[in-house]
Design a protein around this motif. Structure first.
Motif, PDB file in Angstrom:
ATOM      1  N   LEU A   1       0.960  -1.411  -0.025  1.00 40.31           N
ATOM      2  CA  LEU A   1       0.038   0.204   0.017  1.00 40.31           C
ATOM      3  C   LEU A   1       0.999   1.260   0.053  1.00 40.31           C
ATOM      4  CD1 LEU A   1      -2.844  -1.148   2.729  1.00 40.31           C
ATOM      5  CD2 LEU A   1      -3.034  -1.268   0.201  1.00 40.31           C
TER       6      LEU A   1
ATOM      7  N   PHE B   1       2.144   2.574  -3.548  1.00 37.93           N
ATOM      8  CA  PHE B   1       1.084   3.709  -4.163  1.00 37.93           C
ATOM      9  C   PHE B   1       1.285   4.949  -3.515  1.00 37.93           C
ATOM     10  CE2 PHE B   1      -0.917  -0.462  -5.301  1.00 37.93           C
ATOM     11  CZ  PHE B   1      -1.243  -0.197  -6.767  1.00 37.93           C
TER      12      PHE B   1
ATOM     13  N   GLY C   1      -5.186   3.883  -8.863  1.00 35.48           N
ATOM     14  CA  GLY C   1      -4.305   2.882  -8.682  1.00 35.48           C
ATOM     15  C   GLY C   1      -5.111   1.372  -8.741  1.00 35.48           C
ATOM     16  N   TYR C   2      -4.353   0.413  -9.174  1.00 31.28           N
ATOM     17  CA  TYR C   2      -4.941  -0.769  -9.093  1.00 31.28           C
ATOM     18  C   TYR C   2      -4.074  -2.092  -8.554  1.00 31.28           C
ATOM     19  CZ  TYR C   2      -9.133   0.477 -11.873  1.00 31.28           C
ATOM     20  OH  TYR C   2     -10.193   1.116 -12.414  1.00 31.28           O
TER      21      TYR C   2
ATOM     22  N   VAL D   1      -7.813  -2.090   1.021  1.00 34.74           N
ATOM     23  CA  VAL D   1      -8.213  -0.547   0.162  1.00 34.74           C
ATOM     24  C   VAL D   1      -9.540  -0.334   0.345  1.00 34.74           C
ATOM     25  CG1 VAL D   1      -6.438  -1.281  -1.323  1.00 34.74           C
ATOM     26  CG2 VAL D   1      -8.687  -1.695  -2.106  1.00 34.74           C
TER      27      VAL D   1
ATOM     28  N   SER E   1      -9.450   3.540   1.207  1.00 31.56           N
ATOM     29  CA  SER E   1      -8.601   4.351   0.180  1.00 31.56           C
ATOM     30  C   SER E   1      -9.561   4.940  -0.872  1.00 31.56           C
ATOM     31  CB  SER E   1      -7.782   3.493  -0.655  1.00 31.56           C
ATOM     32  OG  SER E   1      -7.065   4.112  -1.547  1.00 31.56           O
TER      33      SER E   1
ATOM     34  N   TRP F   1      -8.548   6.029  -3.652  1.00 27.00           N
ATOM     35  CA  TRP F   1      -8.150   5.794  -5.252  1.00 27.00           C
ATOM     36  C   TRP F   1      -7.862   4.542  -5.581  1.00 27.00           C
ATOM     37  CZ3 TRP F   1      -2.895   5.794  -6.658  1.00 27.00           C
ATOM     38  CH2 TRP F   1      -1.853   6.094  -5.793  1.00 27.00           C
ATOM     39  N   LEU F   2      -7.573   3.363  -4.571  1.00 27.87           N
ATOM     40  CA  LEU F   2      -6.904   2.246  -4.873  1.00 27.87           C
ATOM     41  C   LEU F   2      -8.045   1.077  -4.991  1.00 27.87           C
ATOM     42  CD1 LEU F   2      -3.987   1.964  -2.515  1.00 27.87           C
ATOM     43  CD2 LEU F   2      -3.820   2.871  -4.728  1.00 27.87           C
TER      44      LEU F   2
END
Length: 298
Positions: A65, A68, A86-87, A114, A117, A119-120
């Motif tokens: 994590l 990222f 982000g993936y 995630v 999160s 954006w993940l």
């Protein structure tokens, strides 16, 4: 990380022929995750960027994590990109790596990690691919990146800029220095795969202690304009291998991996035989009974 097995053949991304797991264990048709993908840019003059990390994630750790977050800071201050998502892309069960938990468990662990999160996301694409016999099918990294390119730039039509015009998002691999070290080893990666990964898409590489990044990059000079090296200011050597070793020894892994992942491992008794008197968090489990002492394969 997924390796560079030859990508010869069609350039069209393969479509998953299986179904993706859901938290309750039921199966649902595969759908590319977009719930956190920002489809409109906020920064003028920047190129939209999507980061993809391919790996075992067995289990996912805080280092995965942090990669990222480190990349996000580096990109914001040192490049002309704007990160739109982000993936995490867990590898297929066909990878057959030692300590590899079943794909649906790894996808679920990543998903829990995630949840908070903004954006993940987790894409189960690799884990749900299967051959005509229904067996897990290995997906080379180059094909994974083309899959993201297809889903985001062809299916979704790219990212809308601040001027209202849609443009292609740059897809890039996010990885640790050990991956670049392997790319520099003769014969380990197919040249056409390196051309796709580093030539067409590019990579953001996080330095790790014990790796000579300069030595690795020396044999990849033709791609140097597409490789960005990110310094790891605070050293973090947490690895999935070390976490699995802790679990095997029935040691606490709390604060090495996210709490929801600790709980998931406990719930499904992954990576080691369960201990009836102790949870993976290191806290005594007063509810544990004889039924919890059965060996569980994972």
């Amino acid at each position: 990380m997924t390796s560079g097995t030859s990508d010869s053949g069609t350039q069209t991304p393969m479509a998953p022929t299986a179904q993706q797991p859901t938290p309750d264990g039921e199966q649902a048709p595969y759908a590319f995750p977009t719930e956190k993908l920002r489809l409109r840019q906020t920064q003028v003059g920047k190129t939209p960027l999507v980061l993809v990390a391919c790996g075992s994630f067995s289990p996912i750790t805080f280092l995965h994590l942090r990669m990222f977050e480190m990349a996000g800071d580096f990109i914001r201050f040192n490049t002309d990109f704007e990160v739109c998502a982000g993936y995490l892309s867990p590898v297929s069960d066909a990878y057959k790596k030692v300590g590899l938990a079943p794909g649906h468990h790894r996808v679920n662990m990543c998903s829990r990690a995630v949840e908070q999160s903004a954006w993940l996301m987790v894409d189960p694409f690799e884990t749900v691919n299967s051959d005509e016999k229904g067996e897990p099918q290995y997906v080379p990294t180059a094909k994974v990146l083309r899959h993201f390119d297809h889903e985001i730039n062809t299916v979704l039509g790219g990212i809308e800029g601040t001027d209202g015009q849609r443009r292609k998002a740059r897809i890039a691999l996010l990885a640790g220095a050990d991956l670049v070290m392997s790319m520099g080893e003769p014969g380990l990666w197919a040249p056409q795969d390196l051309d796709t990964i580093l030539g067409q898409y590019g990579a953001f590489i996080v330095e790790r202690s014990g790796t000579d990044i300069d030595e690795a990059l020396a044999s990849l000079r033709q791609y140097e304009d597409n490789i960005w090296v990110i310094s790891q200011v605070i050293q973090n050597d947490i690895s999935s291998t070390k976490v699995r070793l802790f679990l095997k020894k029935d040691l606490s892994v709390r604060y090495l991996i996210p709490d929801p992942v600790v709980e998931y491992i406990d719930e499904h008794q992954l990576f080691s035989e369960p201990n009836p008197s102790k949870s993976r968090s290191g806290t005594p489990d007063v509810t544990a009974g004889p039924s919890n002492s059965k060996p569980i394969k994972g």
